[in-house]
Design a protein around this motif. Structure first.
Motif, PDB file in Angstrom:
ATOM      1  N   CYS A 153     -11.050   2.844  -4.082  1.00 30.61           N
ATOM      2  CA  CYS A 153     -11.958   1.757  -3.743  1.00 30.61           C
ATOM      3  C   CYS A 153     -12.337   1.823  -2.256  1.00 30.61           C
ATOM      4  CB  CYS A 153     -11.280   0.424  -4.052  1.00 30.61           C
ATOM      5  SG  CYS A 153     -12.241  -1.049  -3.640  1.00 30.61           S
ATOM      6  N   HIS A 177     -15.774   1.828  -7.064  1.00 33.01           N
ATOM      7  CA  HIS A 177     -14.570   1.788  -7.887  1.00 33.01           C
ATOM      8  C   HIS A 177     -13.843   0.501  -7.500  1.00 33.01           C
ATOM      9  CE1 HIS A 177     -10.861   3.711  -9.711  1.00 33.01           C
ATOM     10  NE2 HIS A 177     -10.321   2.737  -8.990  1.00 33.01           N
ATOM     11  N   ALA A 178     -13.990  -0.530  -8.315  1.00 35.39           N
ATOM     12  CA  ALA A 178     -13.519  -1.866  -7.940  1.00 35.39           C
ATOM     13  C   ALA A 178     -12.033  -2.021  -8.258  1.00 35.39           C
ATOM     14  CB  ALA A 178     -14.336  -2.931  -8.667  1.00 35.39           C
ATOM     15  N   GLN A 179     -11.225  -1.839  -7.241  1.00 36.46           N
ATOM     16  CA  GLN A 179      -9.776  -1.940  -7.411  1.00 36.46           C
ATOM     17  C   GLN A 179      -9.136  -2.289  -6.077  1.00 36.46           C
ATOM     18  OE1 GLN A 179      -7.839   1.748  -8.439  1.00 36.46           O
ATOM     19  NE2 GLN A 179      -5.794   0.915  -8.096  1.00 36.46           N
ATOM     20  N   THR A 184      -2.733  -3.681  -6.832  1.00 33.56           N
ATOM     21  CA  THR A 184      -2.399  -2.718  -7.891  1.00 33.56           C
ATOM     22  C   THR A 184      -1.371  -1.691  -7.450  1.00 33.56           C
ATOM     23  OG1 THR A 184      -4.301  -1.334  -7.228  1.00 33.56           O
ATOM     24  CG2 THR A 184      -4.668  -2.949  -8.981  1.00 33.56           C
ATOM     25  N   GLU A 208      -9.770  -6.117  -9.994  1.00 32.73           N
ATOM     26  CA  GLU A 208     -11.121  -5.609 -10.204  1.00 32.73           C
ATOM     27  C   GLU A 208     -12.158  -6.674  -9.838  1.00 32.73           C
ATOM     28  OE1 GLU A 208     -11.942  -3.419 -13.872  1.00 32.73           O
ATOM     29  OE2 GLU A 208     -13.603  -4.804 -14.295  1.00 32.73           O
ATOM     30  N   GLU A 209     -11.933  -7.862 -10.314  1.00 32.42           N
ATOM     31  CA  GLU A 209     -12.934  -8.926 -10.195  1.00 32.42           C
ATOM     32  C   GLU A 209     -13.161  -9.358  -8.750  1.00 32.42           C
ATOM     33  OE1 GLU A 209     -11.406 -10.451 -14.566  1.00 32.42           O
ATOM     34  OE2 GLU A 209     -10.941 -11.623 -12.758  1.00 32.42           O
ATOM     35  N   SER A 232     -14.300  -3.522 -16.841  1.00 32.12           N
ATOM     36  CA  SER A 232     -13.311  -3.577 -17.919  1.00 32.12           C
ATOM     37  C   SER A 232     -12.823  -4.975 -18.263  1.00 32.12           C
ATOM     38  CB  SER A 232     -12.098  -2.698 -17.559  1.00 32.12           C
ATOM     39  OG  SER A 232     -11.362  -3.251 -16.482  1.00 32.12           O
ATOM     40  N   SER A 236     -15.126  -9.797 -14.835  1.00 34.89           N
ATOM     41  CA  SER A 236     -16.100  -8.932 -14.165  1.00 34.89           C
ATOM     42  C   SER A 236     -17.492  -9.111 -14.756  1.00 34.89           C
ATOM     43  CB  SER A 236     -15.661  -7.468 -14.290  1.00 34.89           C
ATOM     44  OG  SER A 236     -14.446  -7.230 -13.609  1.00 34.89           O
ATOM     45  N   ASN A 276      -7.683   4.545 -15.494  1.00 34.79           N
ATOM     46  CA  ASN A 276      -8.008   3.659 -14.376  1.00 34.79           C
ATOM     47  C   ASN A 276      -9.483   3.298 -14.437  1.00 34.79           C
ATOM     48  OD1 ASN A 276      -8.536   2.470 -11.905  1.00 34.79           O
ATOM     49  ND2 ASN A 276      -7.549   4.036 -10.673  1.00 34.79           N
ATOM     50  N   PRO A 277      -9.852   1.996 -14.578  1.00 38.42           N
ATOM     51  CA  PRO A 277      -8.980   0.850 -14.787  1.00 38.42           C
ATOM     52  C   PRO A 277      -8.302   0.903 -16.146  1.00 38.42           C
ATOM     53  CG  PRO A 277     -11.263   0.195 -15.057  1.00 38.42           C
ATOM     54  CD  PRO A 277     -11.280   1.606 -14.556  1.00 38.42           C
TER      55      PRO A 277
END
Length: 433
Positions: A153, A177-179, A184, A208-209, A232, A236, A276-277
């Motif tokens: 991310c 890449h939303a993480q 995490t 993610e959100e 995912s 989101s 991932n995710p």
């Protein structure tokens, strides 16, 4: 194979009315002008789509040719009905300079089975601290317009803002890449009931959100294009729907495995389901399907992530994340979206061809209408062809598919790139001998 005059008769155009396609000199031409010696294909029962476009593919070359090469990945893509793929930047060396993206682009042209469009890294070495040479990559022969640190991310909000502003100057898009890495750290699967029962560290949906929420606000602030990778979670989808209602220029993708599988698949500790995710809950699956159907999620992309056997044939905690998906994507979309009535084949053409081509700014050559004068880049699908997935028979160098033994409906039976057949199943191979 080289381009030949091909007449495809009685084929269902986008799953709607039957028609005839004439492929000549790389273009779609008037069927009435077809010569007597044209290759004739009976398209009865088949659906014709513009060649599919995957905005999110890992080809691993340069650096990890033990997992995949541009040639093997291109062959797998063509078998899946794809005519173009965007190759992610997490190679070795990272695709963060004009030299590396030109190497990938040139190798794709040499192979010639699909158009390979390199994705440039947002930051140097995917390190997240220094912007890459995005302008130089945009001006290179590869003409890069999509930039992503996928796999990592872009976590620093200042770096993300600067990347959005930089990309805006040449109509580029940042694919995030939303993480959130702090949320995490050590995570092994979706955080929920199943992770608690299995004793695996949970990966919360909010990781993610929260990044998506931040980034749509940043994109709206600077007036730049943002693309959200592998959505995912239900949350989101809600955030992206809100952002679009505010006029923020955001697009999003969902992966086939997030349309079909849930975290229940992890109960057997099979590393093929480690991704991932992570695989989420049934409620999340229902939400991303609904988001894809109503246009909140714009496209389907594969996140084809090949790994050698030793990186997956091990205990869950040590296994690499990711799964292959180029050859199963179309069947999963038919199973989850078309056969359920959520999408038509015309919608599939939008979600898997014209819209990803537009996002990647290659829509002058891909995702075009199936009409006279347009490029003869066509995928033929047999929606009645039920088949059982066998990962050992993929064209990819890797076989880390979680879908082994699953029966899927529908499959690409022929792919043409500017009139040249790049994949033909057994029923057609003899016609081009």
């Amino acid at each position: 194979m080289t381009s030949r005059a091909v007449l495809i008769e009685n084929v269902s155009l986008l799953g709607e009315e039957d028609g005839t396609l004439f492929l000549s000199d790389g273009l779609l031409a008037d069927p009435a002008s077809a010569p007597d010696d044209a290759v004739r294909i009976d398209g009865s029962g088949l659906v014709a789509l513009p060649g599919l476009v995957d905005l999110h593919t890992h080809l691993r070359e340069p650096g990890r040719e033990d997992a995949e090469t541009i040639e093997s990945g291109s062959r797998s893509a063509a078998r899946g009905g794809f005519a173009a793929v965007f190759a992610m930047a997490n190679t070795t060396p990272v695709a963060d300079t004009a030299g590396v993206v030109e190497q990938v682009w040139s190798r794709g042209r040499e192979v010639g089975l699909v158009d390979v469009f390199p994705v440039g890294a947002v930051t140097v070495g995917l390190g997240g601290t220094q912007l890459s040479e995005m302008g130089a990559m945009a001006m290179s022969r590869a003409h890069v317009r999509v930039f992503s640190d996928d796999g990592k991310c872009v976590h620093d909000p200042v770096i993300m803002r600067r990347a959005l502003e930089y990309a805006k100057t040449f109509d580029g898009v940042i694919a995030q890449h939303a993480q959130d890495p702090r949320l995490t750290d050590g995570a092994q699967m979706h955080e929920g009931v199943v992770s608690a029962q299995l004793g695996l560290a949970g990966w919360p949906a909010v990781a993610e959100e929260s990044i998506i929420a931040r980034d749509v606000l940043l994109a709206g602030h600077v007036g730049s294009r943002l693309h959200v990778c592998h959505v995912s979670t239900a949350g989101s989808v809600d955030i992206i729907r809100w952002a679009k209602s505010r006029g923020i220029n955001v697009t999003a993708e969902v992966m086939p495995h997030h349309l079909l599988l849930t975290d229940e698949s992890v109960r057997g500790y099979d590393p093929r389901f480690k991704v991932n995710p992570p695989l989420r809950t049934q409620a999340d699956v229902d939400a991303v399907r609904a988001g894809l159907a109503d246009g909140t999620i714009d496209i389907v992309a594969t996140d084809h992530a090949p790994h050698p056997d030793e990186d997956k044939d091990c205990e869950w905690g040590a296994a690499a994340m990711g799964m292959i998906g180029l050859e199963t994507a179309l069947g999963i979309v038919q199973k989850t979206m078309v056969d359920t009535g959520l999408l038509t084949w015309a919608h599939v053409a939008q979600k898997m061809s014209s819209t990803p081509a537009r996002i990647g700014r290659v829509d002058a050559q891909h995702g075009r209408p199936l009409t006279k004068g347009e490029p003869a880049t066509v995928t033929l699908v047999d929606p009645a062809l039920a088949w059982t997935v066998d990962p050992t028979k993929t064209a990819s160098r890797s076989n880390n598919s979680p879908f082994g033994g699953i029966e899927l409906p529908g499959r690409a039976v022929a792919t043409f790139l500017r009139g040249a057949p790049t994949y033909l199943d057994d029923r057609f191979e003899g016609l081009f001998a």
